[in-house]
Design a protein around this motif. Structure first.
Motif, PDB file in Angstrom:
ATOM      1  N   ARG A   1       0.922  -0.770  -0.096  1.00  0.00           N
ATOM      2  CA  ARG A   1      -0.338  -0.468   0.253  1.00  0.00           C
ATOM      3  C   ARG A   1       0.413   1.127  -0.437  1.00  0.00           C
ATOM      4  N   SER A   2       1.937   1.371   0.337  1.00  0.00           N
ATOM      5  CA  SER A   2       2.600   2.195   1.148  1.00  0.00           C
ATOM      6  C   SER A   2       3.586   2.454  -0.734  1.00  0.00           C
ATOM      7  N   THR A   3       3.540   1.889  -1.252  1.00  0.00           N
ATOM      8  CA  THR A   3       4.170   2.615  -2.861  1.00  0.00           C
ATOM      9  C   THR A   3       3.013   2.469  -3.486  1.00  0.00           C
ATOM     10  N   GLY A   4       1.494   2.805  -3.442  1.00  0.00           N
ATOM     11  CA  GLY A   4       0.253   2.478  -3.599  1.00  0.00           C
ATOM     12  C   GLY A   4      -0.804   2.345  -4.816  1.00  0.00           C
ATOM     13  N   LEU A   5      -0.153   1.108  -4.930  1.00  0.00           N
ATOM     14  CA  LEU A   5      -1.550  -0.799  -4.919  1.00  0.00           C
ATOM     15  C   LEU A   5      -2.248  -0.161  -4.250  1.00  0.00           C
ATOM     16  N   GLY A   6      -3.244  -0.297  -4.413  1.00  0.00           N
ATOM     17  CA  GLY A   6      -4.356  -0.087  -4.208  1.00  0.00           C
ATOM     18  C   GLY A   6      -4.791  -1.835  -3.694  1.00  0.00           C
ATOM     19  N   PHE A   7      -6.081  -1.497  -2.847  1.00  0.00           N
ATOM     20  CA  PHE A   7      -6.448  -3.084  -1.841  1.00  0.00           C
ATOM     21  C   PHE A   7      -6.589  -4.167  -2.408  1.00  0.00           C
ATOM     22  N   LEU A   8      -7.453  -4.146  -3.989  1.00  0.00           N
ATOM     23  CA  LEU A   8      -7.266  -5.434  -4.792  1.00  0.00           C
ATOM     24  C   LEU A   8      -6.281  -6.267  -5.134  1.00  0.00           C
ATOM     25  N   GLN A   9      -4.860  -4.573  -5.886  1.00  0.00           N
ATOM     26  CA  GLN A   9      -3.730  -5.141  -5.935  1.00  0.00           C
ATOM     27  C   GLN A   9      -3.667  -5.553  -5.151  1.00  0.00           C
ATOM     28  N   THR A  10      -3.261  -5.198  -4.092  1.00  0.00           N
ATOM     29  CA  THR A  10      -2.284  -5.509  -2.933  1.00  0.00           C
ATOM     30  C   THR A  10      -2.514  -6.803  -3.213  1.00  0.00           C
TER      31      THR A  10
ATOM     32  N   MET B   1       8.331 -12.972  -5.227  1.00  0.00           N
ATOM     33  CA  MET B   1       9.077 -11.851  -6.207  1.00  0.00           C
ATOM     34  C   MET B   1      10.878 -12.196  -6.044  1.00  0.00           C
ATOM     35  N   THR B   2      11.215 -11.654  -7.403  1.00  0.00           N
ATOM     36  CA  THR B   2      12.946 -11.045  -7.212  1.00  0.00           C
ATOM     37  C   THR B   2      12.725  -9.827  -6.449  1.00  0.00           C
ATOM     38  N   ALA B   3      14.584  -9.671  -6.324  1.00  0.00           N
ATOM     39  CA  ALA B   3      14.434  -8.473  -6.353  1.00  0.00           C
ATOM     40  C   ALA B   3      14.436  -7.434  -7.304  1.00  0.00           C
ATOM     41  N   LEU B   4      14.107  -7.672  -8.545  1.00  0.00           N
ATOM     42  CA  LEU B   4      13.456  -6.782  -9.738  1.00  0.00           C
ATOM     43  C   LEU B   4      12.152  -6.859  -9.882  1.00  0.00           C
ATOM     44  N   GLY B   5      11.397  -8.248  -9.511  1.00  0.00           N
ATOM     45  CA  GLY B   5       9.769  -7.783  -9.728  1.00  0.00           C
ATOM     46  C   GLY B   5       9.338  -7.149  -8.312  1.00  0.00           C
ATOM     47  N   ASN B   6      10.248  -6.752  -7.102  1.00  0.00           N
ATOM     48  CA  ASN B   6       9.775  -6.728  -6.124  1.00  0.00           C
ATOM     49  C   ASN B   6       9.965  -4.478  -6.925  1.00  0.00           C
ATOM     50  N   VAL B   7      10.984  -4.742  -6.804  1.00  0.00           N
ATOM     51  CA  VAL B   7      11.040  -2.890  -7.595  1.00  0.00           C
ATOM     52  C   VAL B   7      10.634  -2.521  -8.545  1.00  0.00           C
ATOM     53  N   ALA B   8       9.759  -3.661  -9.159  1.00  0.00           N
ATOM     54  CA  ALA B   8       8.505  -3.260 -10.859  1.00  0.00           C
ATOM     55  C   ALA B   8       7.217  -3.346 -10.843  1.00  0.00           C
ATOM     56  N   LEU B   9       7.247  -3.712  -9.336  1.00  0.00           N
ATOM     57  CA  LEU B   9       5.777  -3.865  -9.536  1.00  0.00           C
ATOM     58  C   LEU B   9       4.865  -3.130  -9.237  1.00  0.00           C
ATOM     59  N   ALA B  10       5.475  -2.265  -8.218  1.00  0.00           N
ATOM     60  CA  ALA B  10       4.145  -0.759  -8.324  1.00  0.00           C
ATOM     61  C   ALA B  10       4.314  -0.101  -9.759  1.00  0.00           C
ATOM     62  N   LEU B  11       5.628   0.256  -9.923  1.00  0.00           N
ATOM     63  CA  LEU B  11       6.383   0.574 -11.723  1.00  0.00           C
ATOM     64  C   LEU B  11       4.634   0.081 -12.536  1.00  0.00           C
ATOM     65  N   ARG B  12       4.904  -1.385 -12.987  1.00  0.00           N
ATOM     66  CA  ARG B  12       3.738  -1.101 -13.674  1.00  0.00           C
ATOM     67  C   ARG B  12       2.498  -1.031 -13.272  1.00  0.00           C
ATOM     68  N   LYS B  13       1.832  -1.720 -11.723  1.00  0.00           N
ATOM     69  CA  LYS B  13       0.797  -1.839 -11.790  1.00  0.00           C
ATOM     70  C   LYS B  13      -0.198  -0.441 -11.167  1.00  0.00           C
ATOM     71  N   VAL B  14       1.428   0.612 -10.759  1.00  0.00           N
ATOM     72  CA  VAL B  14       1.078   1.790 -10.296  1.00  0.00           C
ATOM     73  C   VAL B  14       1.107   3.062 -11.409  1.00  0.00           C
ATOM     74  N   ARG B  15       1.923   2.728 -11.691  1.00  0.00           N
ATOM     75  CA  ARG B  15       2.424   3.361 -12.922  1.00  0.00           C
ATOM     76  C   ARG B  15       2.034   3.163 -14.056  1.00  0.00           C
ATOM     77  N   GLY B  16       1.592   1.829 -14.472  1.00  0.00           N
ATOM     78  CA  GLY B  16       1.218   1.659 -15.759  1.00  0.00           C
ATOM     79  C   GLY B  16       1.615   1.375 -16.519  1.00  0.00           C
ATOM     80  N   LEU B  17       2.858   1.303 -16.407  1.00  0.00           N
ATOM     81  CA  LEU B  17       4.529   1.097 -17.198  1.00  0.00           C
ATOM     82  C   LEU B  17       4.525  -0.513 -17.669  1.00  0.00           C
ATOM     83  N   SER B  18       4.623  -0.755 -19.006  1.00  0.00           N
ATOM     84  CA  SER B  18       5.562  -1.646 -19.535  1.00  0.00           C
ATOM     85  C   SER B  18       6.346  -2.193 -19.282  1.00  0.00           C
ATOM     86  N   ARG B  19       6.541  -3.997 -19.432  1.00  0.00           N
ATOM     87  CA  ARG B  19       6.662  -4.473 -18.765  1.00  0.00           C
ATOM     88  C   ARG B  19       8.910  -3.938 -18.737  1.00  0.00           C
ATOM     89  N   ALA B  20       9.042  -4.486 -19.815  1.00  0.00           N
ATOM     90  CA  ALA B  20       9.994  -3.907 -20.451  1.00  0.00           C
ATOM     91  C   ALA B  20      10.606  -2.670 -19.672  1.00  0.00           C
TER      92      ALA B  20
END
Lengths: 226, 247
Positions: A132-141, B97-116
């Motif tokens: 959640r601290s990175t901005g993921l929502g409830f459902l995404q988390t 998730m790998t270290a990379l996956g940990n860092v990339a998750l919010a970039l993809r799902k919150v920022r909406g960036l492509s995987r690459a």
């Protein structure tokens, strides 16, 4: 006739076995079909209830817990009989197959919900907070962080419970479903010889032994990488 | 007149049941400032930190970060939180998730960036914490210090305006602390605004602009590190400083 001959004649009578083998094979596929249906609907409904419960809506959660406890407490056979013999009085006629499917689905749903829920709550609070601290929502988390971890924890108990409940498909024979046990029982009645039951037992082994082994494989497959 | 603070918390109160954990706290942090929060356990410093990104809901008061009213129900909290990176005592990396996956998750799902795109940014973030060569490792394959640096990368990858550190080195073996502090120091040199709850006094002396001492849910004293550590004004502060310096 020696005791041994009597034994083999009763349980391994080749003539009787050959005669009823086709029926047992039909029963085998019926059991497979029934078991797959129960697994699909039971697990999906169980997961859906657990996810619903994660939202923490009080009255809804009470309802879920009540339903889950109800179907965990009732013996599956009682539910099958109630649906098959009881519902027609209320104007709803279910076939034995549908009554068995529905009953065992409800039972698997109830146990699966508890297992999924235990998995979800076992994921540390810090995982939610980090996500959640990175901005993921409830459902995404829930979807990307919590569920993948919860599912790993749930796989061993879920596999065991799923096997236990799908073996309950044998109960369907009580409401005239020609599954493995139903077909074997019919064979025994017609031939006055229990050999069809031996065939039935073998059929169950062929069906469930690979499932048990698969469960073991999935458990090791999903262990954390270290 | 100095520019408006980037973090502005006013009159914060927080109750947990009958426990009154924050009793009217004001905290302003200027851009590029590094503020250290110290105090005995139970003094409310972690709660204060967690109120800043609303992981904890204050009972009353106001929190503004980078001009956004964090407590306004109309604020899109998920959007606001992208501007506030947070690092936890227990790392809280995603173990699946790998270290990379940990860092990339919010970039993809919150920022909406492509995987690459997300992975490119994630690799750059891992580079900044000197763990580019550990990108494909899972958290359990990394040391505690490496895990915490991945957690820092996860936060900075979103290019936050402020970073919150909640006892980032408390769970680490002594020999692993240095690597984490070094990364924090580099962040500071790059001009990151930071609020740090920690008892790493050496780091505070060397890097902090300001030290805030809390006790019993209130700010007792605030000042430059050398003031707080060598000439504290209040008895509570003196007692606390002498206690931790003995260790």
């Amino acid at each position: 006739m020696t005791g041994w001959d009597r034994f083999t004649d009763s349980f391994f009578n080749a003539r009787v076995m050959a005669e009823y083998l086709p029926k047992i094979i039909d029963g085998f596929w019926l059991t497979v079909w029934l078991a797959l249906l129960i697994i699909a609907t039971g697990l999906v409904l169980g997961l859906a209830l657990a996810l619903l419960r994660a939202f923490g809506i009080r009255p809804l959660n009470w309802l879920i817990v009540f339903a889950v406890d109800l179907f965990r407490a009732l013996p599956p056979l009682v539910i099958i009989v109630l649906l098959y013999f009881g519902l027609p009085n209320a104007g709803v006629e279910l076939s034995g197959f549908v009554a068995s499917w529905l009953a065992l689905t409800l039972v698997l749903m109830a146990f699966a919900e508890e297992i999924f829920w235990a998995g979800i709550t076992s994921v540390p609070k810090g995982q939610w907070e980090a996500a959640r601290s990175t901005g993921l929502g409830f459902l995404q988390t829930l979807a990307y962080v919590v569920l993948p971890q919860a599912l790993r924890i749930t796989i061993p108990p879920l596999t065991n419970r799923t096997i236990a409940i799908t073996k309950g498909t044998a109960l369907a024979s009580v409401v005239a479903v020609p599954d493995i046990l139903g077909a074997a029982n019919a064979g025994v009645s017609f031939s006055f010889n229990p050999s069809p039951l031996t065939l039935g037992a073998i059929a169950y082994l062929i069906l469930f032994f690979p499932v048990v082994v698969l469960g073991r494989w999935i458990e090791t497959r999903f262990a954390w990488k270290r | 007149m100095s520019p408006a603070p980037i973090v502005d918390a006013r009159a914060l109160h927080k109750h947990f049941g009958h426990l009154h954990v924050l009793r009217g706290v004001d905290l302003q942090v200027a851009e590029r400032e590094l503020v250290f929060l110290i105090g005995p356990s139970g003094s409310g410093k972690s709660t204060l930190l967690r109120c800043l990104n609303r992981l904890e809901e204050p009972t009353s008061g106001s929190v503004t970060v980078d001009g956004i009213d964090m407590l306004d129900p109309r604020t899109d909290i998920n959007k606001a939180r992208q501007r506030i990176g947070m690092v936890f005592q227990s790392f809280n990396l995603y173990p699946h998730m790998t270290a990379l996956g940990n860092v990339a998750l919010a970039l993809r799902k919150v920022r909406g960036l492509s995987r690459a795109e997300a992975e490119a940014k994630a690799r750059a973030a891992l580079e900044r914490v000197h763990l580019a060569d550990r990108a494909e490792h899972y958290p359990l394959q990394l040391s505690g210090g490496q895990q915490q640096r991945v957690a820092i990368a996860r936060a900075i990858a979103l290019e936050p305006r402020v970073m919150l550190f909640d006892e980032p080195t408390s769970a680490l073996d002594p020999e692993l602390v240095g690597g984490v502090l070094a990364v924090m120091r580099e962040l500071r040199e790059d001009g990151m605004t930071m609020v740090v709850v920690s008892h790493e006094m050496g780091f505070a002396r060397a890097a902090a602009d300001r030290v805030v001492f809390m006790a019993d849910g209130m700010i007792v004293e605030t000042g430059r590190p050398e003031e707080i550590f060598t000439a504290p004004q209040h008895e509570r502060t003196r007692a606390f400083i002498s206690q931790i310096e003995r260790h």
